[in-house]
Design a protein around this motif. Structure first.
Motif, PDB file in Angstrom:
ATOM      1  N   TRP A   1      14.779 -94.958 -19.504  1.00  0.00           N
ATOM      2  CA  TRP A   1      14.332 -95.310 -18.149  1.00  0.00           C
ATOM      3  C   TRP A   1      12.981 -94.666 -17.906  1.00  0.00           C
ATOM      4  CZ3 TRP A   1      18.123 -94.977 -13.458  1.00  0.00           C
ATOM      5  CH2 TRP A   1      19.163 -95.897 -13.612  1.00  0.00           C
ATOM      6  N   THR A   2      12.171 -95.322 -17.085  1.00  0.00           N
ATOM      7  CA  THR A   2      10.935 -94.679 -16.645  1.00  0.00           C
ATOM      8  C   THR A   2      11.280 -93.709 -15.514  1.00  0.00           C
ATOM      9  OG1 THR A   2      10.447 -96.324 -14.943  1.00  0.00           O
ATOM     10  CG2 THR A   2       9.579 -96.748 -17.189  1.00  0.00           C
ATOM     11  N   LEU A   3      10.383 -92.772 -15.274  1.00  0.00           N
ATOM     12  CA  LEU A   3      10.599 -91.856 -14.154  1.00  0.00           C
ATOM     13  C   LEU A   3      10.582 -92.607 -12.836  1.00  0.00           C
ATOM     14  CD1 LEU A   3       8.659 -88.615 -15.132  1.00  0.00           C
ATOM     15  CD2 LEU A   3      11.064 -89.211 -15.496  1.00  0.00           C
ATOM     16  N   GLU A   4       9.820 -93.694 -12.782  1.00  0.00           N
ATOM     17  CA  GLU A   4       9.805 -94.518 -11.567  1.00  0.00           C
ATOM     18  C   GLU A   4      11.181 -95.134 -11.320  1.00  0.00           C
ATOM     19  OE1 GLU A   4       7.452 -94.613 -13.967  1.00  0.00           O
ATOM     20  OE2 GLU A   4       5.696 -93.916 -12.859  1.00  0.00           O
ATOM     21  N   GLU A   5      11.837 -95.612 -12.378  1.00  0.00           N
ATOM     22  CA  GLU A   5      13.179 -96.182 -12.235  1.00  0.00           C
ATOM     23  C   GLU A   5      14.171 -95.113 -11.770  1.00  0.00           C
ATOM     24  OE1 GLU A   5      13.638 -99.722 -15.486  1.00  0.00           O
ATOM     25  OE2 GLU A   5      13.256 -97.710 -16.293  1.00  0.00           O
TER      26      GLU A   5
END
Length: 133
Positions: free
Chosen positions: A83-87
């Motif tokens: 996962w991205t940190l944004e997700e």
């Protein structure tokens, strides 16, 4: 940046029969704000956070009698290391929580917190040396 880059790999796993005091001691000793609660009877993973313990204490409950099972969140949102940190931040903001259990092939490999994400997005800068007069 990905969850794997920010997550803590210090994973504290406790059982549902641990008392809140035991959980708090273990969390403090490992400097973590959450413990993964593994219930082998249900094959389920849950999470117990410092806030769960605080709410129990605030309600006047005895931490030596209250168990992790009674205070564990079981409807957990899990992240993957990819996962991205944004997700991750979006999931936390949407769900109103501060910790995500990170699973890789169904096994807990870490926990990512809001603090972990902030540290990656806004690294701590060195403070200038104090001026001597």
């Amino acid at each position: 940046m990905l969850v794997r880059d920010a997550m803590s790999t210090v994973v504290l796993t406790i059982g549902p029969a641990h008392t809140l005091r035991q959980a708090a001691r273990l969390m403090a000793a490992r400097s973590v704000g959450a413990a993964i609660v593994l219930d082998t009877d249900t094959s389920g993973l849950g999470i117990l956070t410092e806030r769960d313990i605080l709410v129990s204490l605030g309600a006047g409950q005895d931490p030596d009698l209250e168990t992790a099972h009674a205070h564990t969140t079981t409807d957990v949102v899990y992240a993957t290391p990819e996962w991205t940190l944004e997700e991750a931040a979006e999931a936390m903001a949407h769900g109103g929580f501060r910790h995500l259990v990170v699973l890789d092939e169904g096994e807990p490999v870490g926990v990512v917190s809001v603090r972990d994400i902030i540290r990656r997005w806004a690294p701590v800068r060195q403070q200038p040396a104090a001026l001597v007069s």
